[in-house]
Design a protein around this motif. Structure first.
Motif, PDB file in Angstrom:
ATOM      1  N   LEU A   1       0.820  -1.219   0.000  1.00 19.86           N
ATOM      2  CA  LEU A   1       0.000   0.000   0.000  1.00 19.86           C
ATOM      3  C   LEU A   1       0.849   1.264   0.000  1.00 19.86           C
ATOM      4  O   LEU A   1       0.511   2.248  -0.668  1.00 19.86           O
ATOM      5  CB  LEU A   1      -0.946   0.001   1.204  1.00 19.86           C
ATOM      6  CG  LEU A   1      -2.091  -1.015   1.145  1.00 19.86           C
ATOM      7  CD1 LEU A   1      -2.853  -1.028   2.458  1.00 19.86           C
ATOM      8  CD2 LEU A   1      -3.042  -0.685  -0.001  1.00 19.86           C
ATOM      9  N   PHE A   2       1.956   1.252   0.732  1.00 20.14           N
ATOM     10  CA  PHE A   2       2.847   2.417   0.714  1.00 20.14           C
ATOM     11  C   PHE A   2       3.423   2.636  -0.688  1.00 20.14           C
ATOM     12  O   PHE A   2       3.535   3.761  -1.163  1.00 20.14           O
ATOM     13  CB  PHE A   2       3.999   2.236   1.716  1.00 20.14           C
ATOM     14  CG  PHE A   2       3.595   2.402   3.156  1.00 20.14           C
ATOM     15  CD1 PHE A   2       2.777   3.454   3.546  1.00 20.14           C
ATOM     16  CD2 PHE A   2       4.030   1.517   4.129  1.00 20.14           C
ATOM     17  CE1 PHE A   2       2.395   3.620   4.875  1.00 20.14           C
ATOM     18  CE2 PHE A   2       3.662   1.669   5.451  1.00 20.14           C
ATOM     19  CZ  PHE A   2       2.843   2.723   5.827  1.00 20.14           C
ATOM     20  N   PHE A   3       3.755   1.547  -1.357  1.00 14.94           N
ATOM     21  CA  PHE A   3       4.302   1.611  -2.715  1.00 14.94           C
ATOM     22  C   PHE A   3       3.276   2.201  -3.683  1.00 14.94           C
ATOM     23  O   PHE A   3       3.567   3.141  -4.432  1.00 14.94           O
ATOM     24  CB  PHE A   3       4.720   0.203  -3.162  1.00 14.94           C
ATOM     25  CG  PHE A   3       5.073   0.098  -4.614  1.00 14.94           C
ATOM     26  CD1 PHE A   3       6.321   0.508  -5.077  1.00 14.94           C
ATOM     27  CD2 PHE A   3       4.160  -0.408  -5.526  1.00 14.94           C
ATOM     28  CE1 PHE A   3       6.646   0.405  -6.425  1.00 14.94           C
ATOM     29  CE2 PHE A   3       4.472  -0.515  -6.879  1.00 14.94           C
ATOM     30  CZ  PHE A   3       5.728  -0.099  -7.324  1.00 14.94           C
ATOM     31  N   THR A   4       2.064   1.678  -3.674  1.00 11.61           N
ATOM     32  CA  THR A   4       1.043   2.144  -4.614  1.00 11.61           C
ATOM     33  C   THR A   4       0.565   3.557  -4.283  1.00 11.61           C
ATOM     34  O   THR A   4       0.248   4.340  -5.179  1.00 11.61           O
ATOM     35  CB  THR A   4      -0.163   1.178  -4.632  1.00 11.61           C
ATOM     36  OG1 THR A   4      -0.645   0.982  -3.291  1.00 11.61           O
ATOM     37  CG2 THR A   4       0.228  -0.160  -5.217  1.00 11.61           C
ATOM     38  N   GLN A   5       0.525   3.885  -2.983  1.00  4.70           N
ATOM     39  CA  GLN A   5       0.125   5.240  -2.591  1.00  4.70           C
ATOM     40  C   GLN A   5       1.126   6.264  -3.099  1.00  4.70           C
ATOM     41  O   GLN A   5       0.748   7.349  -3.568  1.00  4.70           O
ATOM     42  CB  GLN A   5       0.021   5.324  -1.069  1.00  4.70           C
ATOM     43  CG  GLN A   5      -0.453   6.680  -0.550  1.00  4.70           C
ATOM     44  CD  GLN A   5      -0.476   6.729   0.968  1.00  4.70           C
ATOM     45  OE1 GLN A   5      -0.797   5.748   1.628  1.00  4.70           O
ATOM     46  NE2 GLN A   5      -0.110   7.858   1.546  1.00  4.70           N
ATOM     47  N   TYR A   6       2.402   5.926  -3.051  1.00  2.00           N
ATOM     48  CA  TYR A   6       3.450   6.837  -3.516  1.00  2.00           C
ATOM     49  C   TYR A   6       3.263   7.165  -4.991  1.00  2.00           C
ATOM     50  O   TYR A   6       3.458   8.309  -5.425  1.00  2.00           O
ATOM     51  CB  TYR A   6       4.826   6.214  -3.282  1.00  2.00           C
ATOM     52  CG  TYR A   6       5.972   7.054  -3.782  1.00  2.00           C
ATOM     53  CD1 TYR A   6       6.454   8.130  -3.031  1.00  2.00           C
ATOM     54  CD2 TYR A   6       6.572   6.797  -5.017  1.00  2.00           C
ATOM     55  CE1 TYR A   6       7.499   8.920  -3.494  1.00  2.00           C
ATOM     56  CE2 TYR A   6       7.618   7.581  -5.486  1.00  2.00           C
ATOM     57  CZ  TYR A   6       8.078   8.640  -4.724  1.00  2.00           C
ATOM     58  OH  TYR A   6       9.104   9.423  -5.193  1.00  2.00           O
ATOM     59  N   PHE A   7       2.856   6.175  -5.768  1.00  3.91           N
ATOM     60  CA  PHE A   7       2.674   6.370  -7.206  1.00  3.91           C
ATOM     61  C   PHE A   7       1.247   6.782  -7.577  1.00  3.91           C
ATOM     62  O   PHE A   7       0.916   6.889  -8.760  1.00  3.91           O
ATOM     63  CB  PHE A   7       3.070   5.111  -7.970  1.00  3.91           C
ATOM     64  CG  PHE A   7       4.552   4.865  -7.991  1.00  3.91           C
ATOM     65  CD1 PHE A   7       5.378   5.607  -8.823  1.00  3.91           C
ATOM     66  CD2 PHE A   7       5.130   3.924  -7.148  1.00  3.91           C
ATOM     67  CE1 PHE A   7       6.761   5.402  -8.828  1.00  3.91           C
ATOM     68  CE2 PHE A   7       6.501   3.703  -7.151  1.00  3.91           C
ATOM     69  CZ  PHE A   7       7.321   4.449  -7.996  1.00  3.91           C
ATOM     70  N   GLY A   8       0.399   7.019  -6.558  1.00  2.00           N
ATOM     71  CA  GLY A   8      -0.953   7.516  -6.819  1.00  2.00           C
ATOM     72  C   GLY A   8      -1.873   6.495  -7.445  1.00  2.00           C
ATOM     73  O   GLY A   8      -2.828   6.859  -8.139  1.00  2.00           O
ATOM     74  N   ILE A   9      -1.621   5.205  -7.203  1.00  2.00           N
ATOM     75  CA  ILE A   9      -2.464   4.146  -7.790  1.00  2.00           C
ATOM     76  C   ILE A   9      -3.553   3.775  -6.786  1.00  2.00           C
ATOM     77  O   ILE A   9      -3.258   3.327  -5.674  1.00  2.00           O
ATOM     78  CB  ILE A   9      -1.624   2.902  -8.130  1.00  2.00           C
ATOM     79  CG1 ILE A   9      -0.469   3.277  -9.068  1.00  2.00           C
ATOM     80  CG2 ILE A   9      -2.496   1.826  -8.774  1.00  2.00           C
ATOM     81  CD1 ILE A   9       0.566   2.191  -9.225  1.00  2.00           C
TER      82      ILE A   9
END
Length: 336
Positions: A270-278
């Protein structure tokens, strides 16, 4: 101009955020309850606190920006937003009632897109032209990718943790993993708040633009994040016990060690996808992580019948939400 329709959209958006909280509370607390690290009441307090804590630390709302662009601005009206929210809330309540951990994120996006497409058709335009196809297809792709990433990370983290703790005494190891599960659950709750509350921020932001309260490209008013994080935290406090049962025990049996691994894997994803706005689904992500943890024991440790039923719910969420929104939009247009 602030109108009754705008106020209604904002209220429904926050109501959706609230239902998201109690619908998705299971994502953060299911494993920590099933391993008896915390009681259900303690667990929802813990999760809600970290849902809200995001407000003080996250100022870049990349997921909100993505959601605000799902429907092209020319086709966004307050009726489109109303229809999308009514559809999303309806599907959330239906799936909650039957204990199905479907995606609150995808029902919101499906409802918003479905209403936008219907509005375009009424305007004599190509329905697909109403949506940002690239963003919608990316969201659809992550129906598969988010749980797959969670599964892989969950599997890897579990193997690493098992290797590091292989010489530890079982009683001592379990004691430490119960303590660590407080941290992993907190991280997942924090990621859940940061990921899911932002989707509603995007809807309210678009509503203010549609009502001409603010201009396109304006900074997001500070009250929007405050209201959204508060709503999702209050929803989490309400719990979602039917879904907790599915997530915490019906997919696979979870121990404290496995709870730490699953929650850590979910939070990392979730941290990964949140960073990229997904705008991915927290539900899909943690479900994949739990399956990945189960697979470290043996293939049969995962109850595949339950898992397949969950996948079917994931597949139909966006199209069903879109169809409900299309019907609601047609009704609103007829009575307006």
């Amino acid at each position: 101009m602030i109108t009754s329709s705008l106020v209604l959209v904002i209220c429904l958006a926050l109501l959706f955020d609230y239902t998201n909280g109690f619908h998705d509370a299971a994502n953060s607390i299911a494993t920590i309850v099933s391993t008896k690290v915390l009681t259900p009441f303690q667990a929802v307090l813990w999760a809600a606190a970290f849902n809200f804590l995001v407000f003080f630390f996250v100022k870049e709302h990349n997921v909100a920006k993505t959601v605000s662009k799902i429907v092209n601005e020319h086709f966004v009206t307050l009726h489109v937003l109303l229809a999308g929210l009514i559809a999303a809330i309806s599907w959330n309540l239906i799936t909650w009632w039957f204990g199905i951990p479907s995606s609150s994120s995808h029902t919101l996006i499906g409802g918003f897109a479905g209403a936008g497409i219907t509005n375009a058709l009424y305007m004599g335009a190509n329905g697909i032209s109403a949506i940002n196809l690239k963003l919608v297809l990316t969201t659809i792709a992550y129906i598969v990718l988010a749980p797959l990433i969670g599964l892989i990370i969950g599997y890897i983290v579990t193997i690493i943790v098992l290797h590091l703790s292989k010489s530890a005494r079982p009683a001592s190891a379990e004691k430490w993993f119960k303590r660590l599960q407080l941290l992993s659950s907190a991280a997942l709750s924090y990621a859940h708040g940061g990921n899911d509350a932002q989707k509603v921020m995007g809807i309210i932001y678009v509503a203010l633009i549609a009502a001409k309260v603010i201009g396109t490209g304006s900074a997001m008013p500070e009250w929007i994040p405050l209201a959204c994080y508060s709503a999702i935290a209050l929803g989490t406090l309400s719990g979602g016990w039917k879904i907790v049962k599915t997530m915490g025990s019906r997919i696979t049996k979870i121990t404290p060690l496995e709870g730490v691994s699953a929650e850590s894997a979910g939070a990392i994803t979730l941290f990964f996808t949140q960073y990229f706005g997904i705008p991915v689904s927290t539900t899909h992500t943690i479900t994949g992580s739990i399956i990945g943890v189960g697979l470290t024991k043996r293939l049969s440790a995962v109850r595949w019948g339950v898992t397949i039923n969950l996948v079917w719910a994931w597949i139909i969420t966006i199209p069903v939400s879109a169809l409900i929104a299309a019907g609601v939009f047609a009704l609103l247009r007829a009575i307006a």
